[in-house]
Design a protein around this motif. Structure first.
Motif, PDB file in Angstrom:
ATOM      1  N   LYS A 163      29.973  35.497  28.072  1.00 18.10           N
ATOM      2  CA  LYS A 163      30.355  36.872  27.730  1.00 18.10           C
ATOM      3  C   LYS A 163      29.730  37.874  28.705  1.00 18.10           C
ATOM      4  N   GLN A 164      28.447  37.717  28.919  1.00 18.86           N
ATOM      5  CA  GLN A 164      27.737  38.621  29.820  1.00 18.86           C
ATOM      6  C   GLN A 164      28.261  38.523  31.254  1.00 18.86           C
ATOM      7  N   LEU A 165      28.617  37.288  31.662  1.00 25.41           N
ATOM      8  CA  LEU A 165      29.155  37.107  33.016  1.00 25.41           C
ATOM      9  C   LEU A 165      30.410  37.949  33.189  1.00 25.41           C
ATOM     10  N   LYS A 166      31.251  37.931  32.143  1.00 24.82           N
ATOM     11  CA  LYS A 166      32.494  38.700  32.210  1.00 24.82           C
ATOM     12  C   LYS A 166      32.205  40.189  32.273  1.00 24.82           C
ATOM     13  N   VAL A 167      31.257  40.590  31.446  1.00 23.45           N
ATOM     14  CA  VAL A 167      30.903  42.016  31.447  1.00 23.45           C
ATOM     15  C   VAL A 167      30.369  42.433  32.809  1.00 23.45           C
ATOM     16  N   ARG A 168      29.545  41.570  33.372  1.00 27.61           N
ATOM     17  CA  ARG A 168      28.884  41.948  34.628  1.00 27.61           C
ATOM     18  C   ARG A 168      29.817  41.851  35.837  1.00 27.61           C
ATOM     19  N   PHE A 169      30.663  40.817  35.885  1.00 27.50           N
ATOM     20  CA  PHE A 169      31.416  40.588  37.121  1.00 27.50           C
ATOM     21  C   PHE A 169      32.930  40.722  36.979  1.00 27.50           C
ATOM     22  N   GLY A 170      33.441  40.749  35.733  1.00 31.94           N
ATOM     23  CA  GLY A 170      34.893  40.825  35.561  1.00 31.94           C
ATOM     24  C   GLY A 170      35.419  42.236  35.834  1.00 31.94           C
ATOM     25  N   LYS A 171      36.688  42.278  36.295  1.00 31.46           N
ATOM     26  CA  LYS A 171      37.278  43.590  36.576  1.00 31.46           C
ATOM     27  C   LYS A 171      37.488  44.367  35.279  1.00 31.46           C
ATOM     28  N   ASN A 172      37.870  43.607  34.230  1.00 31.40           N
ATOM     29  CA  ASN A 172      38.172  44.276  32.964  1.00 31.40           C
ATOM     30  C   ASN A 172      37.053  44.112  31.950  1.00 31.40           C
ATOM     31  N   GLY A 173      35.850  43.982  32.448  1.00 26.42           N
ATOM     32  CA  GLY A 173      34.717  43.847  31.543  1.00 26.42           C
ATOM     33  C   GLY A 173      34.853  42.629  30.649  1.00 26.42           C
ATOM     34  N   ALA A 174      34.527  42.794  29.388  1.00 24.30           N
ATOM     35  CA  ALA A 174      34.516  41.663  28.449  1.00 24.30           C
ATOM     36  C   ALA A 174      35.892  41.048  28.249  1.00 24.30           C
ATOM     37  N   ASP A 175      36.946  41.744  28.647  1.00 21.53           N
ATOM     38  CA  ASP A 175      38.291  41.208  28.469  1.00 21.53           C
ATOM     39  C   ASP A 175      38.748  40.318  29.626  1.00 21.53           C
ATOM     40  N   SER A 176      37.979  40.276  30.686  1.00 19.82           N
ATOM     41  CA  SER A 176      38.416  39.447  31.813  1.00 19.82           C
ATOM     42  C   SER A 176      38.180  37.976  31.497  1.00 19.82           C
ATOM     43  N   THR A 177      38.792  37.128  32.319  1.00 18.26           N
ATOM     44  CA  THR A 177      38.611  35.692  32.093  1.00 18.26           C
ATOM     45  C   THR A 177      37.481  35.186  32.990  1.00 18.26           C
ATOM     46  N   LEU A 178      37.001  34.016  32.641  1.00 15.69           N
ATOM     47  CA  LEU A 178      35.930  33.423  33.437  1.00 15.69           C
ATOM     48  C   LEU A 178      36.445  33.088  34.841  1.00 15.69           C
ATOM     49  N   GLU A 179      37.714  32.796  34.921  1.00 14.28           N
ATOM     50  CA  GLU A 179      38.316  32.469  36.206  1.00 14.28           C
ATOM     51  C   GLU A 179      38.197  33.645  37.180  1.00 14.28           C
ATOM     52  N   GLU A 180      38.443  34.834  36.657  1.00 12.54           N
ATOM     53  CA  GLU A 180      38.303  36.035  37.500  1.00 12.54           C
ATOM     54  C   GLU A 180      36.870  36.180  37.999  1.00 12.54           C
ATOM     55  N   VAL A 181      35.945  35.944  37.084  1.00 14.50           N
ATOM     56  CA  VAL A 181      34.532  36.029  37.457  1.00 14.50           C
ATOM     57  C   VAL A 181      34.228  35.029  38.564  1.00 14.50           C
ATOM     58  N   PHE A 182      34.707  33.790  38.374  1.00 12.21           N
ATOM     59  CA  PHE A 182      34.473  32.706  39.324  1.00 12.21           C
ATOM     60  C   PHE A 182      35.035  33.066  40.701  1.00 12.21           C
TER      61      PHE A 182
END
Ligand code: ATP
Ligand code: MG
Lengths: 257, 267
Positions: A232-251
């Motif tokens: 969850k935190q990874l998405k918040v920190r690195f995703g474009k859409n915050g907590a709504d982004s997918t882990l794939e986007e973060v990756f």
């Protein structure tokens, strides 16, 4: 909860020699100084692109490979110097069709490995039947592994990895090559292990799987950890859409740079 | 528990070896062919050489090629099938597993003696079909082992020698898969140097010096003599002791090196 795995500034270099006459040495830093720790009862995911150093890290943790430098402790023991104290308490599953005796049946494979893990006669039999049931190989258990499909071999591997009722289980791409049913079964097994208080460290290339299963994730890129947090935190920190982004986007975001 | 691991591994190994065509070839076809050659070569030499050089010679050649081509190759096979890493990290200890494997293969390869014995019997029946004295002479030497107790004792010493040598090679192979190549090179010379098929005494002195440093030479000498020879036994014991020490040092060293050099897998 105490840390069952502790890794500090861990490095591993591979040295290969090339050529016949003038032997040239080439070295490659597969793991270039990583730090992480895993708490008891946690599912910990190690993600990263091909060749990032995930398997190398796991091999050092399971006492198969010596670290070049750094700290690599499992259950409080050094995995190189005190390997004997670690080995009986852990186990591992490598994805793919390797690591089984193809000319034996599934049952004989499990019984043999039970022996190697010092499990005695009756107990070994009981455990073997239990595991065959768990991975749904009962019907085929007397056939030679040669005649198995990829997924069946993979399930046998999983059973083998649980033979000694390990405190920590390391899984390197355990769902690779499994059909959705098989993959689902494995995820259920992993959740069940967690419910029993076991620790699981796994690598996978399926981001959704990591998202579903893992309590903590470390993303490793060219031998270094670039991010480490809860999904969850990874998405918040690195995703474009915050907590709504997918882990794939973060990756993708972390590994492209 | 220790015995259990060795026993399980030994039977597993026998099962696995026997289903492999290459092993069956070394075990069955090879001794038959070698017996025929040796038989023809020693035909003129008188009956007393039959047990010693035809049957034992072909049997020894058979065991040795089983070791070179099969027992040793097993380590590479396990490496390619990914089980070598598994047995290495098993808490039972890989030393015991290797011992079990080698023991299984060596026991199985003792069958070469039986095969070459049967072949020699059949051959003599054919070759000397008319001259019954020939068969009688042959059978009387071949069946008549003067001292059964001693023969068994010498055989055990021989097995021990081969087991120790195989373990050494297996350890080295865990470290480098190229060892298999060198094993192929070693196969034939050792047959001559250790006097499996000819007496060592026909070799030049400097080779004999090498022969005398090798434990199989003395094990074979013991097997060929009809009664206890304390000198051979003493020298063999010393050489086996050295070999045992070497095996132990190798075990410790290899246990470290394989983890440092990452040699257990192919990747
Ligand atoms: N035995 C070896 N000798 C030399 N180099 C090696 C060896 N094993 C791995 N490497 C190299 O180390 C690097 C990391 O490999 P590793 O297997 O740890 O990657 P990985 O993260 O598991 O990748 P994948 O997702 O493809 O499984 C790679 O560049 C690989 O080529
Ligand atoms: Mg990998």
């Amino acid at each position: 909860m105490k840390n069952v795995i502790e890794v500090k500034n861990l490095k591993r270099e591979y040295v290969t020699t090339k050529g016949w006459i003038s032997r040239k040495k080439e070295s490659l830093m597969a793991v270039a100084g990583i730090d992480f720790s895993v708490k008891e009862g946690e599912i910990f995911g190690l993600l990263g692109e091909n060749g990032a150093g995930k398997t190398t890290t796991i091999k050092m943790l399971i006492t198969l490979l010596a670290p070049t430098s750094g700290v690599c402790n499992v259950l409080g023991y050094d995995t190189f110097k005190e390997a004997d104290k670690v080995r009986g308490q852990i186990n591992f599953v490598f994805g793919g069709e390797m690591g089984v005796y193809r000319r034996l049946s599934a049952r004989d494979n499990l019984l043999y490995f039970a022996g190697l893990y010092k499990i005695k006669g009756e107990e070994a039999k009981r455990r073997t039947e239990e595991l065959l049931k768990l991975v749904e190989l009962e019907a085929a258990s007397d056939r030679l592994v040669e005649t198995y499909s990829k997924g069946m071999i993979q399930r046998l591997q999983i059973a083998r990895g649980l033979i000694n009722n390990p405190k920590i289980i390391f899984m390197d791409e355990p769902t690779v090559g499994l059909d959705p049913l098989g993959a689902n079964m494995l995820r259920e097994i992993i959740r069940k292990l967690k419910a029993e208080g076991k620790t699981v460290l796994l690598t996978t290339h399926y981001m959704q799987e990591a998202d579903d299963l893992c309590d903590h994730i470390a993303i490793i890129h060219k031998g270094k950890i670039v991010a480490q947090d809860t999904p969850k935190q990874l998405k918040v920190r690195f995703g474009k859409n915050g907590a709504d982004s997918t882990l794939e986007e973060v990756f993708l975001c972390l590994c492209k740079s | 528990m220790l015995m259990q691991i060795i026993k399980d591994t030994m039977f597993l190994q026998m099962k696995q070896s026997f289903v492999r065509p290459m092993f069956r070839f070394c075990l069955i076809a090879n001794p038959i062919v070698n017996t025929i050659f040796l038989y023809e070569m020693y035909l003129q030499k008188g009956a007393d050489t039959f047990l010693n050089y035809v049957v034992l010679g072909a049997g020894l050649m058979g065991i040795w090629s089983c070791i070179c081509f099969s027992s040793i190759g097993d380590i590479n096979r396990e490496r390619y099938s990914g089980t070598l890493a598994l047995i290495y990290v098993a808490p039972g200890g890989f030393g015991k597993i290797i011992f079990g494997k080698v023991l299984g293969n060596t026991m199985l390869s003792l069958l070469t003696f039986v095969i070459s014995y049967i072949t020699a019997c059949v051959l003599s029946a054919f070759t000397w079909g008319e001259e019954s004295s020939g068969i009688e002479k042959f059978l009387s030497t071949i069946i008549h082992i003067e001292n059964i107790g001693y023969f068994i004792f010498a055989s055990v010493m021989l097995i021990l020698t081969f087991v120790l040598i195989s373990i050494c090679f297996a350890f080295i192979l865990m470290l480098s898969r190229k060892t298999e190549l060198y094993m192929n090179l070693l196969e034939i010379p050792l047959i001559f140097i250790c006097g499996f098929t000819f007496p060592v005494e026909v070799l030049p002195q400097w080779i004999q010096n090498i022969s005398n440093c090798l434990a199989p030479t003395w094990a074979v000498r013991m097997l060929r003599s009809s009664q206890m020879n304390w000198e051979s036994f003493g020298i063999l014991c010393i050489e086996l002791l050295v070999l045992l020490l070497l095996t132990w040092v190798l075990y410790k060293w290899v246990d470290r090196r394989i983890r440092i050099n990452a040699t257990l897998e192919v990747s």
